[in-house]
Each structure stands twice: as structure tokens, then as C-alpha cells.
Design a protein around this motif. Structure first.
Motif, PDB file in Angstrom:
ATOM      1  N   LEU A 209       0.834  -1.114  -0.004  1.00 50.52           N
ATOM      2  CA  LEU A 209      -0.077   0.066   0.109  1.00 50.52           C
ATOM      3  C   LEU A 209       0.883   1.102   0.132  1.00 50.52           C
ATOM      4  O   LEU A 209       0.284   2.159  -0.531  1.00 50.52           O
ATOM      5  N   SER A 210       1.956   1.240   0.570  1.00 49.73           N
ATOM      6  CA  SER A 210       2.887   2.435   0.522  1.00 49.73           C
ATOM      7  C   SER A 210       3.588   2.840  -0.737  1.00 49.73           C
ATOM      8  O   SER A 210       3.695   3.960  -1.073  1.00 49.73           O
ATOM      9  N   ARG A 211       3.657   1.672  -1.656  1.00 48.92           N
ATOM     10  CA  ARG A 211       4.235   1.757  -2.935  1.00 48.92           C
ATOM     11  C   ARG A 211       3.076   2.491  -3.644  1.00 48.92           C
ATOM     12  O   ARG A 211       3.531   3.375  -4.520  1.00 48.92           O
ATOM     13  N   ASP A 212       1.784   2.189  -3.637  1.00 47.34           N
ATOM     14  CA  ASP A 212       1.013   2.677  -4.322  1.00 47.34           C
ATOM     15  C   ASP A 212       0.673   4.410  -3.999  1.00 47.34           C
ATOM     16  O   ASP A 212       0.397   5.268  -4.597  1.00 47.34           O
ATOM     17  N   HIS A 213       1.064   4.612  -2.820  1.00 48.21           N
ATOM     18  CA  HIS A 213       1.143   5.995  -2.227  1.00 48.21           C
ATOM     19  C   HIS A 213       2.128   6.900  -2.925  1.00 48.21           C
ATOM     20  O   HIS A 213       2.062   7.955  -3.458  1.00 48.21           O
ATOM     21  N   PHE A 214       3.539   6.341  -2.874  1.00 49.32           N
ATOM     22  CA  PHE A 214       4.631   7.244  -3.218  1.00 49.32           C
ATOM     23  C   PHE A 214       4.781   7.380  -4.564  1.00 49.32           C
ATOM     24  O   PHE A 214       5.357   8.092  -5.137  1.00 49.32           O
ATOM     25  N   ARG A 215       3.981   6.448  -5.267  1.00 45.62           N
ATOM     26  CA  ARG A 215       4.223   6.147  -6.547  1.00 45.62           C
ATOM     27  C   ARG A 215       3.401   7.444  -7.418  1.00 45.62           C
ATOM     28  O   ARG A 215       3.823   7.831  -8.542  1.00 45.62           O
ATOM     29  N   ARG A 216       2.518   8.085  -6.580  1.00 45.00           N
ATOM     30  CA  ARG A 216       1.731   9.217  -6.925  1.00 45.00           C
ATOM     31  C   ARG A 216       2.432  10.649  -6.648  1.00 45.00           C
ATOM     32  O   ARG A 216       1.724  11.645  -7.024  1.00 45.00           O
ATOM     33  N   SER A 217       3.450  10.540  -6.250  1.00 40.33           N
ATOM     34  CA  SER A 217       4.163  11.817  -5.998  1.00 40.33           C
ATOM     35  C   SER A 217       4.383  12.605  -6.993  1.00 40.33           C
ATOM     36  O   SER A 217       4.650  12.291  -8.238  1.00 40.33           O
ATOM     37  N   ALA A 218       4.162  13.983  -7.038  1.00 40.00           N
ATOM     38  CA  ALA A 218       4.201  14.913  -8.118  1.00 40.00           C
ATOM     39  C   ALA A 218       5.613  15.617  -8.059  1.00 40.00           C
ATOM     40  O   ALA A 218       6.307  16.223  -9.189  1.00 40.00           O
ATOM     41  N   ASP A 219       6.344  15.789  -7.101  1.00 40.80           N
ATOM     42  CA  ASP A 219       7.568  16.408  -6.867  1.00 40.80           C
ATOM     43  C   ASP A 219       8.724  15.528  -6.256  1.00 40.80           C
ATOM     44  O   ASP A 219       9.699  15.221  -7.252  1.00 40.80           O
ATOM     45  N   LEU A 220       8.704  15.012  -5.147  1.00 41.67           N
ATOM     46  CA  LEU A 220       9.968  14.344  -4.687  1.00 41.67           C
ATOM     47  C   LEU A 220       9.353  12.955  -4.237  1.00 41.67           C
ATOM     48  O   LEU A 220       8.372  12.655  -3.575  1.00 41.67           O
ATOM     49  N   ILE A 221      10.225  11.939  -4.533  1.00 39.09           N
ATOM     50  CA  ILE A 221      10.205  10.713  -3.696  1.00 39.09           C
ATOM     51  C   ILE A 221      11.401  10.486  -2.930  1.00 39.09           C
ATOM     52  O   ILE A 221      12.671  10.204  -3.545  1.00 39.09           O
ATOM     53  N   ILE A 222      11.399  10.220  -1.719  1.00 43.23           N
ATOM     54  CA  ILE A 222      12.705  10.013  -1.057  1.00 43.23           C
ATOM     55  C   ILE A 222      12.953   8.765  -0.348  1.00 43.23           C
ATOM     56  O   ILE A 222      11.911   8.071   0.183  1.00 43.23           O
ATOM     57  N   CYS A 223      13.924   8.072  -0.691  1.00 41.59           N
ATOM     58  CA  CYS A 223      14.119   6.803  -0.668  1.00 41.59           C
ATOM     59  C   CYS A 223      15.774   6.309   0.011  1.00 41.59           C
ATOM     60  O   CYS A 223      16.441   7.396   0.031  1.00 41.59           O
ATOM     61  N   SER A 224      15.967   5.164   0.141  1.00 41.78           N
ATOM     62  CA  SER A 224      17.428   5.142   0.624  1.00 41.78           C
ATOM     63  C   SER A 224      18.325   4.596  -0.704  1.00 41.78           C
ATOM     64  O   SER A 224      17.595   4.073  -1.714  1.00 41.78           O
ATOM     65  N   HIS A 225      19.603   4.608  -0.601  1.00 44.34           N
ATOM     66  CA  HIS A 225      20.366   3.995  -1.621  1.00 44.34           C
ATOM     67  C   HIS A 225      20.172   2.511  -1.890  1.00 44.34           C
ATOM     68  O   HIS A 225      19.991   2.072  -2.971  1.00 44.34           O
ATOM     69  N   ASP A 226      19.928   1.867  -0.833  1.00 44.09           N
ATOM     70  CA  ASP A 226      19.383   0.457  -0.834  1.00 44.09           C
ATOM     71  C   ASP A 226      18.206   0.235  -1.852  1.00 44.09           C
ATOM     72  O   ASP A 226      18.120  -0.487  -2.551  1.00 44.09           O
ATOM     73  N   TYR A 227      17.140   1.225  -1.380  1.00 37.44           N
ATOM     74  CA  TYR A 227      16.059   0.928  -2.157  1.00 37.44           C
ATOM     75  C   TYR A 227      16.070   1.257  -3.743  1.00 37.44           C
ATOM     76  O   TYR A 227      15.762   0.554  -4.400  1.00 37.44           O
TER      77      TYR A 227
END
Length: 649
Positions: A209-227
Motif C-alpha cells: 500500500l505504501s508503494r501505491d502512495h509514493f508512486r503518485r508523488s508529483a515532486d519528490l520521492i525520498i528513498c534509501s540508496h538500498d531501495y
């Protein structure tokens, strides 16, 4: 609100106009709200214009306090809106992600002072979420079962009940369970051996469910190097399997603390094999109406797997200070691996025939085939000893065989640096002795832009650095007594950086025997969720934070951090990964050990002074510093202008 935060003239280059607006923000708009004008920050803005204009890779080395985060955020937001694709901000780890989005962080500042609505969403790694399958096992178990049952009872209703609901939302983030220590969390968090493809709960999973949320970001997606590297590594496979990639199409990537990207890339490209996982997966085939000959082959493969892991159990040795155990390669082990591979190959051939008979569940069959293919790729690396690194780790469910490529240059070159987009590496430590070669060569980057700007802080008056001389060669007891004196001197308010978990745990056991610090509050990494631990350290001014991983990115301005104690010079560990690096180097110490240590030491020292008002001391508890003049000269070369290494308190 307008799409762009400035008036965009479509007859003129966009990046040039964005740069002009960013410089105006730094020169005029933010200073009106109390920000200081920093020449280094404005210089960085003009340098990044080159990278975004030419869609090139740039190494932006900027000292502490130059405001580099604000600059790259402004560029990323503008460019995301221009391209209609989000920008990726990849941080070194999850704790740095949280610091970027905290209420007093740089994104919040831009929102507040520029009246800029920023759509920034977090893409946390899978192991930062509750795994419902593991939670079911944990709450029915014996140890801490009550804790896990209570956690389950507080999950959203759409998880616990199967009625049809109108809406779902992300849940189960590690941050929501700050009281759990790392050992408790590992029992219920996702791990690489979870078979999400056939999990009946995957559509109600917080990670999904979190993936469905962040995929819709218009400006920034903040993740780790690992991800981010996991996204790169799985991109083609997920597309082939009809799945969405982990991250959406994006316009640019900023690697904050970019000197750590190589280890993240290696981790993403790593294969892990476990007997219990293989057995559970392969026996699924027995549930179908399969031919007797295939059933026999499956039993033989399970026996081969057991034999291989039994041999691995006998042919490994512990590495001090590491949970990785070195594999002792032998002809017998290589022969056992070859026999196991032959069994897997025969089963793969038989599955092709079985699929034509339609006797197997096609979905389960595909999952098994993919797992067997992964195992074949991993085990084949044993025939190429010059190109892989392997080790085993122990757990309650048996050994895990880990196989990792030595170099990731080709994958990075093909899947990251060949993309037609600007890529920004930023950190206060990207170069060694003025050269970017150590980082760029490890990543296989041949063509790049670069610049370095120093911090403008008055370190000579803000910082004191001590490297004590030892009477007894810097024994653990001698270091303990020195650390106690330092903590008493600053009334706590300290960060202690350890070289490994074993040393931290020994300090944790021994500190209770020193009455001088009996009234001080010690916080240890691993006891709680890391961002909560950092927040508590900052909130309680006289507390002490003891950590292994917080050499980079920790930003605690003010008196809460007035003392940084570095327990030992942070040379790389004697584990299989760095053993392999040393073996492939002409001069291992000069090419591997020393540059790694100097970059990490400089990062650790950088935790102390975060504003112009900060003051404090750094203590380097090194047993070898005064016995090796060349090493001492290298360390002194890291010190800011006007700061000198003292040898006594």
C-alpha cells in the motif's frame, strides 16, 4: 497554485530560468526570513545548473553548513514540475530519510518560507514494514508473543477482517513502533526470504500500500540508496513478470552521501540462498498431480541442498567484529555445489515438460522456476572466484549463503549512468586528498562534472580535537576511563561512534560499573527505532548516544551534541567484502583501507559543528596514531584550517 514557483518564459531555456530564481531565493527571499547569504551555496547553485542543462553526472562536495540540501531540493522540485516526473532523493539510510522530512527539516523550511506546496513522499525499504506472515508466526510463538498480539490488535480493520472496504491506507512502518528493539523488529519485518508473490495477504500489506502512495508523488520521492538500487536491479525482471517497477519513471536522482552508493549497489546485487526456504518452495510442486519421476528428483534435490549446507556448516570460520563468517573453499565443497546445480538443472528441464501437461498451478510453477533460476545464477559464481565474494550468516533457522559480485561498475554504467538525466552526488566527503578517483572508479564513472567548496565555519574557535597518548597501548579499559573523563567534562551531551556492534555491546555492559556517569542517560543504537532514538537524544540535552551507523548525516545542532568520541579509527572490517577489495588492489592499504577510513573519519568529525553557534570537542581514541607518523599526517590533513591535534585532555 502555478505549476512553477517563478514566471516561466517558454522562449528561454527552463534550467537557466530555474537557476536565476534559485539564486534569487538564496540571495534575497530567504535572507528576509533570517537566513544568511552563503557564497558557497550560491556557487553550488551555478554549478548544478551545468549538470541539469547537460543532463550530466556531477559530484558536488560541499562542507558542513553550506546549505547544499536546500540547493538540490530547489533544483529537483523545479525539474520535476518541468518534466512532469518526480525527482528521486536517495539518502544513505532510513534515518537520513526521516531527518530530511522532519518538522524542522529543509523541506519544511522551503514550504514555510517560500509558501511552496511540496509533494514529498517516502519510499522506505521493504524491511521497514511489518510482514503479516511473520507477524502471524510471532504472535503464536513463545517469546514476546504478547507484544506481537497487541501489535496485531492495533492493525487497521481491513487487515484483520476480510470484509470489502472502500479505502485502504499504508501502515506498519517501523517508525510507528519506536519501543521495539532491532531484535524484536526483525522477527516481524519483511526479509528477502518472504515469498510475496504467493502471499494471500499481499494486497492488504502495508509495504504494498505504501508503494501505491509514493508512486503518485508529483515532486519528490525520498528513498534509501538500498531501495533505489533494488529498483534498478529488479526493474527488468518485474516488467517481464507483469509487475510495476519499485519506483516510477523519474527525471533526476540525487544521491545524498553519495560516497556510500557502491555498498548499496553491491547489497542490491547480492544473492541469498537458504535451505529451509528452498525446501518450502520446491515441495509446493508435490501438491500438484506431478509424475513420480519429478517427485523423486525433488527429494534428491532437497538431499543435495542439505548436504551442501551441512558442509558449509563445517567449512566456515568466524570473523572478529563481524556477523559474516568466511567460507573455507575446498574441492569437496565445490563438488557438492556442482552436484546440487545438476539436480536443479534437471528439475528445470522436467518443469518445462510438466507445464505442457498442465498438471501444475502455473502461478506457483513460475515462482519456483524463477527461484531455481536465481539459485543457478548464484551458484554458478563459485566457478568464477575472481568475480564474486561469498560468506555465510547464522540464524535460528540455519545458515544463509550470501553471494555478492566484487564489482558493480557494469550494472551501474548500463542501468544508472547511461540514463539521459542529471545525476547529483553530494556530500561533504566525496574526495580524498582533493581527488574524486576513489569514489568515481569504484562506481565506474568516467565522465563527470565536479566541484568542492569548504565550510565557512570558524572551526579554529569552535572545535577542539584530542587524540590521547596511551600508557598501555590504548586497551579497552584505558579507553573506557578516557571516555568517562570526556563525558564528565561535557556533562554528557555526547555522541560515541563505535567501529562495530560487538564493541558497542561491550561498552554497554561495562559502563554500569563507572559511578562517575551513573546519573547520565545512555541511548544505544538497536534498543529503539533509530529516528526516535535520535529525536530523544536531541530532546534530552545531557544524554549520550552510542551508535555504529551514525557516522554520516546525523544533524543535531546545539548543545545536545557537544562531544564526539570516536572509539577507533574507522578502518574497513576484515570481512569477505573488503578482503576481496584488498586482493584486487595493487596497494591494498593505500587504495582500500586508508581512503575508506579517511572518508568515514571526516564524516564522523562532521557531526560536531552544525551551526555557527556550536562549540565542542572531538576525541579520537586511536591506539595506532602515534606509532605511525604517516597515518597521523593523513589524519591531520583532514583537520580544518586552524585546528590542531592535541595529545592530552
Amino acid at each position: 497554485m502555478d505549476l512553477y514557483p517563478f514566471h516561466y518564459d517558454r522562449t528561454q531555456p527552463f534550467v537557466k530560468q530555474a537557476c536565476e530564481w534559485i539564486v534569487d531565493v538564496l540571495y534575497d527571499i530567504l535572507p528576509e526570513s533570517g537566513f544568511e547569504v552563503r557564497d558557497e551555496q550560491i556557487f553550488m547553485a551555478f554549478q548544478l545548473e551545468r549538470a541539469f542543462t547537460g543532463k550530466e553526472t556531477i559530484f558536488a562536495e560541499a562542507g558542513v553548513g553550506t546549505g547544499k540540501t536546500l540547493v538540490y531540493l530547489l533544483y529537483a522540485i523545479c525539474y520535476a514540475r518541468y518534466t512532469r516526473k518526480p525527482a528521486i532523493i536517495a539518502c544513505a539510510d532510513e534515518s537520513l530519510i526521516e531527518q530530511l522530512v522532519k518538522p524542522e527539516g529543509d523541506i519544511a523550511k522551503l514550504t514555510r518560507y517560500l509558501n511552496l506546496a511540496i509533494d514529498a513522499r517516502l519510499a522506505k525499504s521493504p524491511d521497514q514494514y511489518v510482514c503479516l506472515t511473520k507477524l502471524d508466526e510471532a504472535r503464536l510463538g513463545h517469546e514476546d508473543a504478547g507484544l506481537y498480539r497487541e501489535l496485531y490488535e492495533h492493525l487497521p480493520e481491513f487487515v484483520r477482517y476480510r470484509e470489502t472496504l472502500q479505502s485502504f491506507h499504508a501502515y506498519g512502518d517501523r517508525k510507528h513502533y519506536p519501543d521495539m528493539n532491532d531484535e524484536q523488529w526483525e522477527k516481524i519485518s519483511w526479509d528477502a526470504f518472504q515469498d510475496c508473490f504467493v502471499c494471500e495477504q499481499r494486497h492488504r500489506c502495508g509495504q504494498t500500500l505504501s508503494r501505491d502512495h509514493f508512486r503518485r508523488s508529483a515532486d519528490l520521492i525520498i528513498c534509501s540508496h538500498d531501495y533505489y538500487m533494488e529498483h534498478v536491479w529488479t526493474y527488468e525482471g518485474r516488467k517481464r513478470g507483469g509487475q510495476l517497477p519499485l519506483l516510477p519513471e523519474h527525471c533526476t536522482v540525487v544521491f545524498d552521501e553519495g560516497h556510500l552508493l557502491e555498498s548499496a549497489a553491491q547489497k542490491a546485487l547480492t544473492y541469498k540462498i537458504k535451505h529451509i526456504v528452498f525446501e518450502e518452495l520446491i515441495v509446493r510442486l508435490l501438491k500438484g498431480q506431478i509424475r513420480h519421476s519429478l517427485a523423486v528428483l525433488i527429494d534428491e534435490a532437497i538431499d543435495r541442498s542439505e548436504a551442501m549446507f551441512d558442509l558449509l556448516e563445517r567449512q566456515n570460520r568466524a570473523i572478529p567484529g563481524s556477523d559474516r563468517r568466511q567460507i573455507l573453499l575446498s574441492e569437496q565443497l565445490l563438488n557438492e555445489i556442482s552436484l546440487f546445480r545438476e539436480s536443479l538443472a534437471i528439475i528445470e528441464e522436467e518443469l518445462v515438460l510438466e507445464s505442457e501437461l498442465y498438471s501444475l498451478n502455473p502461478y506457483h510453477s513460475r515462482i519456483v522456476e524463477e527461484h531455481l533460476e536465481m539459485m543457478q545464477k548464484a551458484l554458478s559464481l563459485f566457478l568464477q572466484s575472481e568475480s564474486f565474494v561469498c560468506w555465510v550468516t547464522e540464524s535460528i533457522t540455519g545458515l544463509t549463503l550470501v553471494i555478492m559480485p566484487r564489482a558493480v561498475k557494469e550494472v551501474l554504467k548500463r542501468r544508472v549512468f547511461s540514463a539521459n538525466m542529471p545525476i547529483v552526488f553530494t556530500s561533504s566527503t566525496l574526495s580524498v586528498n582533493g581527488s574524486f578517483d576513489y569514489v568515481t572508479k569504484s562506481l565506474g564513472i568516467e565522465h563527470y562534472l565536479s566541484f568542492s567548496v569548504d565550510s565557512s565555519y570558524d572551526y579554529a574557535h569552535q572545535m577542539e580535537i584530542i587524540a590521547p597518548r596511551w600508557s598501555y597501548r590504548g586497551t579497552f579499559s584505558e579507553k573506557m576511563k578516557t571516555a568517562i573523563r570526556l563525558l564528565v567534562r561535557t556533562g554528557g551531551r555526547a555522541l560515541i561512534l563505535f567501529p562495530n556492534k560487538d564493541t558497542l555491546q561491550r561498552f554497554k555492559r561495562d559502563i554500569v560499573h563507572y559511578p562517575e556517569v551513573a546519573g547520565m542517560r545512555f541511548r544505544f543504537e538497536g534498543d529503539r527505532e533509530i529516528s526516535d532514538l535520535i529525536a530523544a537524544f536531541q530532546r534530552e540535552e545531557t544524554s549520550i548516544l552510542c551508535a555504529v551507523t551514525l557516522w554520516e548525516g546525523l544533524d543535531v545542532p546545539g548543545p545536545s551534541l557537544s562531544n564526539v568520541i570516536i572509539w577507533a579509527l574507522p578502518f574497513p572490517p576484515q570481512d569477505p567484502v573488503f578482503m576481496a577489495k584488498r586482493q584486487s588492489a595493487i596497494m591494498p592499504y593505500e587504495e582500500v583501507d586508508l581512503p575508506y577510513m579517511l572518508l568515514r573519519l571526516k564524516q564522523g568529525m562532521g557531526r560536531l559543528i552544525r551551526t555557527r553557534e556550536d562549540h565542542g570537542l572531538i576525541a579520537i581514541l586511536s591506539e595506532e596514531l602515534y606509532g605511525e607518523p604517516a597515518l597521523k599526517a593523513h589524519v591531520e590533513g583532514l583537520l580544518p584550517s586552524g585546528v590542531h591535534l592535541q595529545d592530552s585532555l
